[in-house]
Every structure is written in structure tokens, then in C-alpha cells.
Design a protein around this motif. Structure first.
Motif, PDB file in Angstrom:
ATOM      1  N   TYR A   1       0.846  -1.185   0.000  1.00 18.19           N
ATOM      2  CA  TYR A   1       0.000   0.000   0.000  1.00 18.19           C
ATOM      3  C   TYR A   1       0.885   1.240   0.000  1.00 18.19           C
ATOM      4  O   TYR A   1       1.773   1.364   0.829  1.00 18.19           O
TER       5      TYR A   1
ATOM      6  N   GLU B   1       0.249   4.588   0.480  1.00 17.22           N
ATOM      7  CA  GLU B   1      -0.439   5.751   0.988  1.00 17.22           C
ATOM      8  C   GLU B   1       0.571   6.865   1.268  1.00 17.22           C
ATOM      9  O   GLU B   1       1.662   6.580   1.714  1.00 17.22           O
TER      10      GLU B   1
ATOM     11  N   LYS C   1      -7.256   9.108   1.855  1.00 19.22           N
ATOM     12  CA  LYS C   1      -6.888   7.740   2.218  1.00 19.22           C
ATOM     13  C   LYS C   1      -6.474   7.597   3.672  1.00 19.22           C
ATOM     14  O   LYS C   1      -6.634   6.542   4.260  1.00 19.22           O
ATOM     15  N   ASN C   2      -5.935   8.649   4.256  1.00 16.77           N
ATOM     16  CA  ASN C   2      -5.495   8.562   5.648  1.00 16.77           C
ATOM     17  C   ASN C   2      -6.654   8.375   6.615  1.00 16.77           C
ATOM     18  O   ASN C   2      -6.449   8.009   7.763  1.00 16.77           O
TER      19      ASN C   2
ATOM     20  N   ARG D   1      -8.928   6.115   6.238  1.00 14.31           N
ATOM     21  CA  ARG D   1      -9.400   4.738   6.131  1.00 14.31           C
ATOM     22  C   ARG D   1      -8.976   3.865   7.304  1.00 14.31           C
ATOM     23  O   ARG D   1      -9.547   2.824   7.546  1.00 14.31           O
ATOM     24  N   HIS D   2      -7.943   4.258   8.013  1.00 12.28           N
ATOM     25  CA  HIS D   2      -7.401   3.451   9.095  1.00 12.28           C
ATOM     26  C   HIS D   2      -7.179   4.315  10.323  1.00 12.28           C
ATOM     27  O   HIS D   2      -7.082   5.526  10.238  1.00 12.28           O
ATOM     28  N   GLY D   3      -7.076   3.701  11.467  1.00 12.02           N
ATOM     29  CA  GLY D   3      -6.736   4.424  12.687  1.00 12.02           C
ATOM     30  C   GLY D   3      -7.942   5.031  13.374  1.00 12.02           C
ATOM     31  O   GLY D   3      -9.089   4.616  13.170  1.00 12.02           O
TER      32      GLY D   3
ATOM     33  N   ALA E   1     -11.011   6.358  11.258  1.00  8.46           N
ATOM     34  CA  ALA E   1     -11.660   5.435  10.315  1.00  8.46           C
ATOM     35  C   ALA E   1     -13.177   5.575  10.343  1.00  8.46           C
ATOM     36  O   ALA E   1     -13.843   5.322   9.340  1.00  8.46           O
TER      37      ALA E   1
END
Length: 185
Positions: A67, A69, A142-143, A145-147, A150
Motif C-alpha cells: 500500500y 499511501e 486515504k489517511n 481509512r485506518h486508525g 476510520a
């Protein structure tokens, strides 16, 4: 794909795992199904499925690059700038004139909010603009999408789908059947 009667020995991983020995840290996907093998294989490396199941499950390895990112291609930014520009023009024209952009430049002939289709067109225009904004959040940020952020990505996706299925899609269908064309003269 379905499990065949013969598999290659040595397929010992199932599921998604970090690719061992990979310099770039890519993912190695292991799929549980393999295409069917012929009844009498010519390949001496193939063993009967019953023997292979006792040792190792059948799988197919697929290499996926890591990935990268937050890199986004410049063409995506150009496309989203075009979309943002159109939404800004449409909403700006509505704020200044009370009509849509095309309704204003055609003198109320095409897509005017002053026609009989004005109320559904207004709903379509406003919720469509919100949907484009949520689509930007989904694709370009995109940042999120996680953490810990999210939930923003998930919630914007749910709202985007609700807007499409409850307002934008139905109004688009209705407007396509009841095209509002005003008097040109």
C-alpha cells in the motif's frame, strides 16, 4: 473456481499473510480454491487431492504490491478539481440567482429550477453535491481509512449510499422521465 482432484504440493498457507522474503513488504493472498485438474495429469508433481488435504490445503498465491499511501495520481486530482469546480459553479449560481447553472445560462429553458420539475431538481442538485463531497472523502482522503479517524470514512460511505438510494437515484430516474424544458420564446 472449485477444488480440483489434484493439487501441487508445497501450498501450505491459507488466508492473507505478509509475503515472506519479500523486499517490498507486499501481501501474498492465498485463495482457498484451485481450478480443477485433469483426472490423469501429465505433471508428475501433482498428487491426489486426498493426499494433499491430509498435509496442506489447496491454494493459489497472488502477489499484491504494498500500500503506497498517501500517493494519489495527478489525474485523480485533476478529475476531482473538475468535479469540485462544477459543484461550486452549480451551487454558486443557485445562491446568486435561485436557479441552476444551466437554467441561468439558457434563460430558464433547460434544467431550470423554476420549471415544474424544480423541486425534484433542487433536491437532486443539493444531495448530489453532498454525495460528490462524500465521494471525495472516500476516494482521496486515504489517511481516514485506518486508525482513530476510520469512523469518518465509514460514516461518509454509509451516508453516500443512503443519499444515492433514497434521494439522488430516485430523483435522477424521475427527472429523466419528466424532463423539464421551458419555453424558448
Amino acid at each position: 473456481f472449485f477444488v480440483g482432484s489434484m493439487v501441487r504440493p508445497g501450498a501450505d498457507k491459507v488466508g492473507v499473510s505478509q509475503h515472506e522474503g519479500s523486499e517490498d513488504g507486499g501481501l501474498n493472498l492465498m485463495l482457498l480454491f484451485a481450478p480443477a485438474a485433469p483426472e490423469k495429469p501429465d505433471d508428475p508433481e501433482l498428487v491426489p487431492l486426498s493426499d494433499a488435504r491430509a498435509k496442506k490445503p489447496p491454494c493459489i498465491s497472488v502477489k499484491i504490491p504494498p500500500y503506497t499511501e498517501p500517493f494519489v495520481p495527478i489525474t485523480m486530482w485533476v478529475a476531482w478539481l473538475g468535479i469540485a469546480g462544477f459543484v461550486a459553479i452549480q451551487l454558486g449560481t443557485y445562491a446568486l440567482t435561485g436557479d441552476s447553472f444551466f437554467g441561468t445560462i439558457t434563460g430558464g429553458v433547460v434544467e431550470s429550477l423554476r420549471l415544474s420539475t424544480g423541486v425534484p431538481m433542487t433536491w437532486h442538485m443539493m444531495t448530489g453535491s453532498a454525495m460528490w463531497t462524500l465521494g471525495f472523502v472516500q476516494v482521496m482522503l486515504k489517511n481516514l481509512r485506518h486508525g482513530s479517524w476510520a469512523w469518518v470514512h465509514r460514516l461518509s460511505g454509509v451516508i453516500l449510499l443512503l443519499l444515492w438510494f433514497l434521494v439522488v437515484g430516485p430523483t435522477a430516474a424521475w427527472l429523466s422521465l419528466h424532463v423539464g424544458v421551458g419555453n424558448a420564446g
